[in-house]
Design an enzyme around this catalytic site. Structure first.
Site, PDB file in Angstrom:
ATOM      1  N   GLY A 171       0.834  -1.193   0.000  1.00  0.00           N
ATOM      2  CA  GLY A 171       0.000   0.000   0.000  1.00  0.00           C
ATOM      3  C   GLY A 171       0.867   1.241   0.000  1.00  0.00           C
ATOM      4  O   GLY A 171       0.591   2.220  -0.684  1.00  0.00           O
ATOM      5  N   GLU A 225       2.511   5.579   7.706  1.00  0.00           N
ATOM      6  CA  GLU A 225       3.905   5.692   7.252  1.00  0.00           C
ATOM      7  C   GLU A 225       4.667   6.735   8.073  1.00  0.00           C
ATOM      8  O   GLU A 225       5.831   6.532   8.413  1.00  0.00           O
ATOM      9  CB  GLU A 225       3.952   6.040   5.760  1.00  0.00           C
ATOM     10  N   HIS A 236       5.935   5.471  11.330  1.00  0.00           N
ATOM     11  CA  HIS A 236       7.171   4.680  11.211  1.00  0.00           C
ATOM     12  C   HIS A 236       8.435   5.543  11.209  1.00  0.00           C
ATOM     13  O   HIS A 236       9.517   5.021  11.430  1.00  0.00           O
ATOM     14  CB  HIS A 236       7.175   3.917   9.889  1.00  0.00           C
TER      15      HIS A 236
HETATM   16 ZN   LIG Z   1       3.988  -0.273   8.151  1.00  0.00          ZN
END
Ligand SMILES: [Zn+2]
Ligand SMILES: *[C@@H]1O[C@H](CO)[C@@H](O)[C@H](O)[C@H]1NC(C)=O
Ligand SMILES: *[C@@H]1O[C@H](CO)[C@@H](O)[C@H](O)[C@H]1NC(C)=O
Ligand SMILES: *[C@@H]1O[C@H](CO)[C@@H](O)[C@H](O)[C@H]1NC(C)=O
Ligand SMILES: *[C@@H]1O[C@H](CO)[C@@H](O)[C@H](O)[C@H]1NC(C)=O
Ligand SMILES: *[C@@H]1O[C@H](CO)[C@@H](O)[C@H](O)[C@H]1NC(C)=O
Ligand SMILES: *[C@@H]1O[C@H](CO)[C@@H](O)[C@H](O)[C@H]1NC(C)=O
Length: 836
Positions: A332, A369, A372
């Site tokens: 994704g 994201e 992260h």
């Molecule tokens: Zn991830």
């Protein structure tokens, strides 16, 4: 990687199918798949003990990298004589010798080495190279030396190499698209996907997450193209006498190889205003940028990044954050540090054609994201066996980030539908596995790739949410902050996080945990599954056992923490609140009004899901499960309807040929009619869109369930809209929220004419989310030969991109008519789908 699309070519089908949790034939498929996998495993990996270091999959601890200096030159035109797209490269890696050794092992895969040399960094003479070769099974470049490298010294290994810029979605690869119409021009993009183990396809490297180093990148690229990498582009010069630009980049911080990214393209971009602390840019096809499709992402990225800076109490360590949308992308999205890559549908938004669901997806994927950037990038798991912590964590906090960006949506409630229910449906199978694996059980690339599944993402998110709920969010965030600060630029195991959360809990007055964080959490992560608790309301006795959908399968593992179990079912609510509501008193469902008032909306969804799961496991009767849907007649909220639809969908698929099918249809028709009429009224005869986010979702449920159960007026409505569109294809007046369900319903009711029209629109769509809706809806036809033709298109990347083929097959398998066709198709094309 981004949630939801943890797809690899070989594992994709099983990953997605089990994730949707619907089809029994497909469960059979996953069984066949595991058997097949076991066979391949044995053929490729005879169970022998490796006798040489290069037969081991893990790097020895004798060398550790310090820095790399890499130059890569991707050619975006095909070489006419070889028919290949290639890249050439040079790389110098400086490494420290930790233990005397006469062997260098460094990862390299599918690279043709053309030059290799070794020098010593302190002026001394380096050992001479005796022999070198590529060890294909373990993906090592093996270099044997004539004498020892000395502990404490640094050396530099220089290589030149050629690799293929293939369309395989891994390592340094190419993506293609066309731009313009008269005539359409084909464009090629060189881009990367390194996680988990494909950096070694781009250049020789110590390709393990704990082998952090500093990376100096340089890219060569044709004039007119733009080069991006993790660091900010610094200088560019024209290479003497060639039509080529050389762009170099700011060196990266100390980081893992799997987080590297570089892209050469003709993309356009938009950026945040000058003077912001962090430069944010959104990159995509020029046409998409010109149409404003990047605007929503640009508007939300900065605030979400800031949310996480506050949440973690830690500032973003880079000077820029690029988000780039790629036409071909397997996952994704991917959290490369400073250069995040996305599927187009996960980044690009067009108000004229994207639905509210598309928008929510974009907000949560960006949030996932960005989460992260700290959790994963700044502090990284030591080895892949702790992937669940990395991905479960990002999946959980992605809802917090998205909630900060779109506070009116209440997305944090939706975790229950999107993560908890999905996790439970997979975790209730005998084929599930514990969240945490042993380091030695995750060695080979295939074993690492297999970890990217629903358990890792969704169960990981569910148990971390539970942990955060019982510690309370401020304590959880405080523990995170000291954890990140202690381990920044290095690596951890999950126990390190438990320790910091425990410290935060211990320093919080009044927070009284029943046991240590470690003790509570180990029960959820070291064993698979979850318990079902039986409460005898007459005697008050309580017992529990491992919940399995198929009670005849597998062994029973006991889980002891009852109070947390209830949190898992009813997160955020003290255990007692569940016990005080007599939900298992069957009569309560007879009076829907009482039921709806007595039970909060999340729990109404929970009760339906539990009842159907218990019925499938034959712990309660199907009648009781169906009885939990009686209240739907009065229900207007999204979560209970969504849960009921998903569970009833399973029954429809299972019983489509039995005599209960008709009565079930009639029953559901009766239940959904008030909802359909409700939305008809509040949308002024379908001309307006409800305001509330979840009402917008439930409007879609109302139409899709009403049409599939034959509610009067529904099919006329959807086919009418679709016919209008067929008359003026350039003027689609169907509201984006409703498109997927309207297309699906009209294609299901129609024939080849509708199908071919939708196919043409799919081919011409310049907006990925619109293409996705059509791709889904094309699977709704009830005409078998159309479904078979569609299945065959999945084998032709010119018709359906490789990144989409597995989804298409899954969609077809979700259609009552398509189920057996998909099953036959997968068996017939097994080798093509799984072994290429
Ligand atoms: Zn991830
Ligand atoms: C990287 O290598 C190039 C030559 O290959 C050299 O010009 C450049 O100075 C090197 N950069 C660093 C940071 O070592
Ligand atoms: C194409 O590949 C061949 C063989 O590797 C090589 O000799 C030739 O120079 C290449 N052509 C171009 C235009 O790069
Ligand atoms: C690498 O070498 C192999 C064997 O000679 C050859 O088949 C392959 O095409 C080469 N790859 C590239 C990208 O040049
Ligand atoms: C090269 O750098 C100049 C000045 O920094 C910039 O204007 C130009 O766009 C860059 N060219 C490329 C191809 O990146
Ligand atoms: C969001 O959740 C809160 C608390 O549960 C609730 O009061 C509010 O009405 C919800 N908002 C929407 C738009 O559903
Ligand atoms: C599109 O259709 C709507 C409704 O039929 C109409 O009002 C509008 O003028 C049309 N627009 C174009 C550009 O044809």
């Amino acid at each position: 990687m981004g949630k939801g699309f943890f797809i690899s070519k070989t594992l994709g089908i099983v990953g997605v199918i089990v994730g949707t949790g619907v089809v029994a034939t497909i469960i059979a498929l996953s069984v066949v798949y595991s058997q097949e996998k076991a066979k391949i495993h044995e053929a490729v990996n005879p169970p022998t003990t490796p006798s040489t270091p290069w037969e081991h999959y893990r790097l020895p601890d004798s060398l550790s990298p310090v820095s790399y200096n890499i130059t890569l030159w991707p050619r975006l035109v095909v070489n006419a004589s070889t028919g290949l797209y290639i890249f050439t490269g040079q790389s110098a890696v400086v490494f420290q010798c930790e233990k005397d050794t006469d062997l260098i092992l460094i990862h390299a895969n599918k690279l043709n080495l053309t030059l290799l040399s070794l020098i010593s960094r302190d002026g001394a003479t380096a050992p001479a190279i005796k022999k070198s070769w590529l060890e294909v099974p373990t993906q090592f470049l093996v270099i044997q030396l004539n004498s020892n490298l000395m502990a404490g010294r640094q050396y530099e290994l220089y290589t030149e190499f050629i690799g293929e810029l293939a369309d395989d979605l891994g390592g340094f690869y190419r993506s293609e698209y066309t731009e313009g119409t008269s005539p359409p021009v084909r464009k090629v993009v060189a881009t990367t996907q390194m996680q988990p183990v494909d950096a070694r396809k781009a250049f020789p490297c110590f390709d393990e997450p704990a082998m952090k180093a500093v990376f100096h990148m340089t890219l060569l690229h044709a004039h007119g193209t733009v080069a991006l990498a993790n660091g900010m582009n610094l200088v560019n010069v024209t290479v003497n006498g060639q039509d080529v630009t050389r762009t170099s980049f700011q060196p990266t911080p100390l980081m893992s190889t799997y987080l590297l990214a570089f892209v050469v393209s003709e993309f356009g971009f938009i950026q945040s205003p000058e003077g912001e602390k962090v430069l944010i840019r959104i990159w995509a096809r020029k046409q998409a940028i010109a149409e404003g499709q990047g605007d929503y992402a640009l508007e939300k990225t900065g605030p979400i990044l800031e949310f996480f800076e506050n949440y973690y109490s830690s500032s973003y360590p880079l000077t820029k954050s690029d988000q780039i949308a790629l036409p071909d992308f397997s996952a994704g999205a991917m959290e490369n540090w400073g250069l995040i890559t996305y599927r187009e549908t996960a980044l690009l938004y067009n108000p004229a054609s994207s639905s509210n669901g598309d928008k929510e997806w974009i907000a949560t994927v960006i949030s996932h994201e960005l989460a992260h950037m700290w959790f994963g990038n700044l502090v990284t798991m030591k080895w892949w066996n702790d992937l669940w912590l990395n991905e479960g964590f990002a999946s959980y906090v992605s809802y917090l980030g998205a909630n900060s960006a779109e506070p009116t949506w209440n997305v944090t409630d939706l975790i229950v539908l999107k993560e908890v229910h999905g996790a439970m449906s997979v975790d209730a199978l005998a084929s599930s596995h514990p969240l945490s694996s042993k380091e030695e059980d995750v060695m080979r690339p295939a074993q690492i790739s297999e970890l990217f599944d629903t358990i890792t993402y969704s169960k990981g998110a569910a148990v971390l949410r539970m942990l955060s709920e019982f510690l309370t969010e401020p304590v959880f965030a405080r523990g995170l902050s000291t954890y990140l600060n202690t381990f920044k630029y290095s690596n951890t195991v999950y126990q390190d996080l438990w320790k910091h959360l425990q410290m935060a809990a211990d320093s919080t007055p009044g927070l009284d945990l029943p046991a240590s964080v470690d003790d509570i959490m180990n029960r959820w992560i070291l064993q698979m599954g979850f318990p079902v608790v039986t409460i005898d309301t007459a005697t008050g006795s309580i017992n529990q056992r491992h919940f399995l959908l198929d009670p005849d399968s597998g062994t029973v593992h006991m889980i002891m923490m009852l109070s947390n179990l209830l949190n898992y079912y009813v997160p955020g609510r003290p255990a007692q609140s569940l016990l005080t509501v007599p939900i298992w008193e069957p009569n309560i469902f007879q009076c829907p009004c009482v039921f709806i008032q007595a039970i909060p909306v999340i729990n109404r969804a929970q009760v339906v899901d539990d009842a159907f799961n218990l019925a499938r496991a034959r712990i309660v009767s199907t009648i009781l499960a169906l009885r939990t849907t009686l209240f739907l007649q009065r229900e207007r909220e999204y979560m209970p309807w969504q849960t009921a639809d998903r569970n009833l969908g399973y029954f429809f698929l299972m019983f489509d040929r039995s005599d209960v099918y008709g009565p079930m249809q009639a029953y559901l028709n009766k239940q959904v009619t008030p909802l359909f009429n409700h939305f008809k009224t509040i949308t002024a005869d379908w001309t307006k869109i409800p305001e509330k986010h979840t009402d917008q979702y439930n409007q879609v449920n109302a139409i899709s369930i009403a049409c599939s159960t034959g509610v009067a007026g529904c099919e006329e409505l959807t086919t009418g809209w679709f016919k209008d569109w067929m008359k003026t294809p350039e003027n689609n007046t169907i509201h984006p929220n409703l498109r997927q369900t309207v297309y699906c319903s009209a294609i299901a009711a129609g024939g080849v004419e509708e199908w071919d029209f939708a196919w043409r629109m799919y081919r011409e769509a310049s907006i990925a989310s619109e293409a996705d809706k059509l791709m889904y809806s094309l699977a709704c036809t009830r005409v078998p030969w159309l479904l078979n033709r569609y299945l065959n298109y999945c084998l032709d990347p010119e018709k359906i991109r490789k990144q989409d083929a597995t989804f298409t097959i899954v969609y077809i398998a979700g259609n009552v008519v398509g189920q057996s066709l998909a099953w036959d198709f997968v068996r017939t094309n097994w080798n093509h789908l799984f072994n290429e």
